[in-house]
Design an enzyme around this catalytic site. Structure first.
Site, PDB file in Angstrom:
ATOM      1  N   ASP A  98       0.851  -1.177   0.000  1.00 23.64           N
ATOM      2  CA  ASP A  98       0.000   0.000   0.000  1.00 23.64           C
ATOM      3  C   ASP A  98       0.893   1.236   0.000  1.00 23.64           C
ATOM      4  O   ASP A  98       1.860   1.303   0.761  1.00 23.64           O
ATOM      5  CB  ASP A  98      -0.886   0.002   1.252  1.00 23.64           C
ATOM      6  CG  ASP A  98      -2.341   0.306   0.916  1.00 23.64           C
ATOM      7  OD1 ASP A  98      -2.574   1.345   0.277  1.00 23.64           O
ATOM      8  OD2 ASP A  98      -3.225  -0.484   1.273  1.00 23.64           O
ATOM      9  N   ASP A 200      -3.303   4.600  -2.211  1.00 22.27           N
ATOM     10  CA  ASP A 200      -4.449   5.060  -1.429  1.00 22.27           C
ATOM     11  C   ASP A 200      -4.904   6.443  -1.907  1.00 22.27           C
ATOM     12  O   ASP A 200      -4.082   7.352  -2.054  1.00 22.27           O
ATOM     13  CB  ASP A 200      -4.017   5.120   0.044  1.00 22.27           C
ATOM     14  CG  ASP A 200      -5.160   5.391   0.986  1.00 22.27           C
ATOM     15  OD1 ASP A 200      -6.096   4.568   1.035  1.00 22.27           O
ATOM     16  OD2 ASP A 200      -5.122   6.422   1.685  1.00 22.27           O
ATOM     17  N   GLU A 254      -6.468   3.834  -6.011  1.00 23.64           N
ATOM     18  CA  GLU A 254      -7.801   3.988  -5.417  1.00 23.64           C
ATOM     19  C   GLU A 254      -8.292   5.391  -5.742  1.00 23.64           C
ATOM     20  O   GLU A 254      -7.632   6.377  -5.407  1.00 23.64           O
ATOM     21  CB  GLU A 254      -7.720   3.788  -3.905  1.00 23.64           C
ATOM     22  CG  GLU A 254      -9.098   3.903  -3.250  1.00 23.64           C
ATOM     23  CD  GLU A 254      -9.033   4.090  -1.743  1.00 23.64           C
ATOM     24  OE1 GLU A 254      -9.986   3.653  -1.078  1.00 23.64           O
ATOM     25  OE2 GLU A 254      -8.060   4.667  -1.226  1.00 23.64           O
ATOM     26  N   HIS A 327     -11.212  -3.790   2.572  1.00 24.71           N
ATOM     27  CA  HIS A 327     -11.134  -3.403   3.990  1.00 24.71           C
ATOM     28  C   HIS A 327     -12.017  -2.207   4.323  1.00 24.71           C
ATOM     29  O   HIS A 327     -12.235  -1.914   5.503  1.00 24.71           O
ATOM     30  CB  HIS A 327      -9.680  -3.094   4.356  1.00 24.71           C
ATOM     31  CG  HIS A 327      -9.145  -1.890   3.640  1.00 24.71           C
ATOM     32  ND1 HIS A 327      -8.901  -1.884   2.282  1.00 24.71           N
ATOM     33  CD2 HIS A 327      -8.849  -0.645   4.077  1.00 24.71           C
ATOM     34  CE1 HIS A 327      -8.457  -0.695   1.930  1.00 24.71           C
ATOM     35  NE2 HIS A 327      -8.414   0.074   2.990  1.00 24.71           N
ATOM     36  N   ASP A 328     -12.499  -1.481   3.311  1.00 28.07           N
ATOM     37  CA  ASP A 328     -13.355  -0.309   3.542  1.00 28.07           C
ATOM     38  C   ASP A 328     -14.823  -0.572   3.227  1.00 28.07           C
ATOM     39  O   ASP A 328     -15.649   0.344   3.334  1.00 28.07           O
ATOM     40  CB  ASP A 328     -12.892   0.864   2.657  1.00 28.07           C
ATOM     41  CG  ASP A 328     -11.640   1.537   3.174  1.00 28.07           C
ATOM     42  OD1 ASP A 328     -11.385   1.466   4.394  1.00 28.07           O
ATOM     43  OD2 ASP A 328     -10.913   2.143   2.368  1.00 28.07           O
TER      44      ASP A 328
END
Length: 555
Positions: A98, A200, A254, A327-328
């Protein structure tokens, strides 16, 4: 369309805190992941994406990084990380890290320096502004985690911007020195052998000049001024030229708020920016006018329209990422399937969708055994800063009713995805011998890896088969996509065609039998079923059972 490993790969996302605890402190760690590499190899995945494992005070579970060059103490050491990388490479798997560079932690050395004085050399690594004469913040942008996106700092009497938590100050990408510092850090990890980055909220790094307010409300939506901002393509192209193009790596950005047209710009091979984006249109489908916590029913025609639009939009230029949870996001079987009577069938049906569309499939840990959302009884059982801030704002300060808010949390809260991985039926699901940092979903005795591995008809073995088929059949990766039964309320059907080979996917999205009436040239009588989520006995060509999925070889 050029061939590439990242188009042919299947990616598995690990949320390290919740995957496997090796030292009994209740927190997943790198040695825990190492102990499960053979499990990932058996599943057949090619790439593992790790959510952040860098040093962090954990205000937002590691997405607030205080040292990009070191490992979070709770997760282990750099030696552990190197052992993990070596173990993955020995098994023919790649590691995607990440990259969190829209913001850092307020405990990062850059920010500690930045806040000391207005003329500190690191001041311009962040976005500082004086408030208005009446003491109000520089503009009315709201944070994604509730409240203003500005935090007043008494040391220098100015505000700093934080689109997320106040402990996550935004980095100032306008500063070339900051950009060079980030590129140096990326090279550090790539030289260590990392195979790619998931970036991210990378489309938020460019903010509009002057940072204007949006509307006249005290708190407004500033996203028109920082989503897909004026210099974002310039910055990403520079990152590609300076760093990414020097290595054989996989990249996915993302990108909340990105449209198909945006994605073409970000992922067109000729533009040399990124390879894929994570778009959010399909996972915002059940959000009401006031946002994600106002849960509204989704419909298959709307979901299909969105997925179809992205399939067609990126058919010739760019590339799709295929996901339904991470994860979100809440667990996909609870959101788009049926986590009760038809949990197994609907989990397999959704897997069939993701692995037979065109793009790179992403599996989120536990998805391959059909893990579900959780309903914690007490608010104290939740750990996510987004949930807790929203609850405080709406209930404690806004007077909303607990029972109205809690239903939204049950449906959409990020902690649904963060309960510990369910390895077996022992205490704490085999995740830890300590006290888990967040509660285990009570259904772990029925839903766990040990049980799934033993059952040849489990969701796990279905995923394994889908992944193996993808490796053996280029049509699954490179075949052209064409939609069928466009207006149907409960069936999603499409073909994939590569040269002489054509496959047909038919999916029943609901818990009732439904008639399958295909165009004449696509009759399925006598055609072989490559994979399906029901036994072949009882199969009727013209009838789909509840949540049934079938993939036919047409020719």
């Amino acid at each position: 369309m050029t061939r590439a490993f990242w188009k042919e790969a299947v990616v598995y996302q690990i949320y390290p805190r919740s995957f496997k605890d090796s030292n009994h402190d209740g927190i997943g760690d790198l040695q825990g992941i190492i102990s499960k590499l053979d499990y990932l190899k058996e599943l057949g995945v090619d790439v593992v994406w790790l959510s952040p494992i860098y040093k962090s005070p954990n205000d937002d579970n590691g997405y607030d990084i205080s040292d990009y060059y070191d490992i979070m103490d709770e997760f282990g050491t750099m030696d552990d990380w190197e052992q993990l990388l070596e173990g993955m490479h020995q098994r023919g798997m790649k590691l995607m890290m990440d990259l969190v560079v829209n913001h850092s932690s307020d405990e990062h050395a850059w920010f500690v320096e930045s806040r000391k004085s207005k003329d500190n050399p690191y001041r311009d690594y962040y976005i500082w502004r004086p408030g208005h004469e009446d003491g109000t913040p520089p503009n009315n942008w709201s944070s994604f985690f509730s409240g203003s996106a500005w935090q007043y700092d008494e040391v220098t009497g100015e505000y700093y911007l934080h689109l997320f938590s106040k402990k996550q100050p935004d980095l100032n990408w306008e500063n070339p020195k900051l950009r060079r510092s980030i590129y140096d850090m990326m090279r550090f990890w790539l030289d260590k052998g990392v195979d790619g980055f998931r970036m991210d909220v990378i489309n938020l790094i460019s903010k509009a000049e002057g940072l204007p307010s949006h509307g006249s409300e005290p708190l407004g939506d500033g996203s028109p001024y920082f989503m897909n901002g004026p210099r974002v393509h310039e910055f990403l192209h520079e990152m590609n030229q300076e760093v990414l193009s020097q290595y054989d790596v996989m990249t996915v950005g993302e990108m909340p708020g990105a449209t198909v047209e945006d994605a073409k710009l970000y992922t067109s091979e000729a533009r040399e920016e990124l390879q894929m984006v994570f778009q959010f249109e399909h996972v915002d489908i059940d959000s009401g006018p006031s946002g994600k916590w106002e849960v509204t029913p989704w419909t298959l025609p709307r979901l299909r329209d969105i997925l179809h639009k992205w399939q067609v939009g990126l058919a010739q230029e760019g590339w799709n990422s295929l996901y339904l949870n991470n994860h979100d996001q809440p667990r996909m079987v609870s959101r788009f399937g049926n986590d009760g009577e038809y949990r197994v069938q609907s989990a397999k049906m959704l897997a069939t969708l993701l692995h037979t569309l065109k793009g790179t499939p992403y599996i989120y840990q536990g998805e391959e055994i059909g893990m579900t959302n959780v309903r914690f009884e007490k608010l104290d059982d939740y750990r996510d800063i987004e949930i807790l801030n929203m609850y405080r704002e709406k209930v404690t300060e806004g007077g909303a009713k607990h029972e109205d808010i809690i239903e939204g949390i049950y449906a959409k809260g990020r902690d649904n995805a963060r309960t510990p991985m369910q390895w077996n039926a022992a205490e704490n699901a085999g995740f830890t011998e300590g006290t888990p940092w967040i509660g285990v979903n009570p259904n772990y005795r029925e839903i766990n890896v040990e049980q799934a591995l033993k059952d040849p008809n489990s969701i796990f073995h279905y995923y394994k088969k889908l992944i193996a088929l993808r490796k053996e059949n280029p049509v699954m990766v490179y075949g052209d996509y064409e939609l069928l039964l466009e207006g149907h309320d409960s069936i999603y059907a499409f073909t994939r065609t590569l040269g002489e080979v054509q496959w047909l996917t038919v999916l029943n999205f609901f818990g009732k039998e439904v008639r399958l009436e295909l165009p004449e040239q696509l009759q399925v009588e006598g055609k072989p079923v490559i994979i399906g989520n029901y036994p072949e006995e009882g199969l009727e060509a013209g009838l789909l059972r509840p949540y049934e999925a079938r993939v036919y070889r047409m020719h």
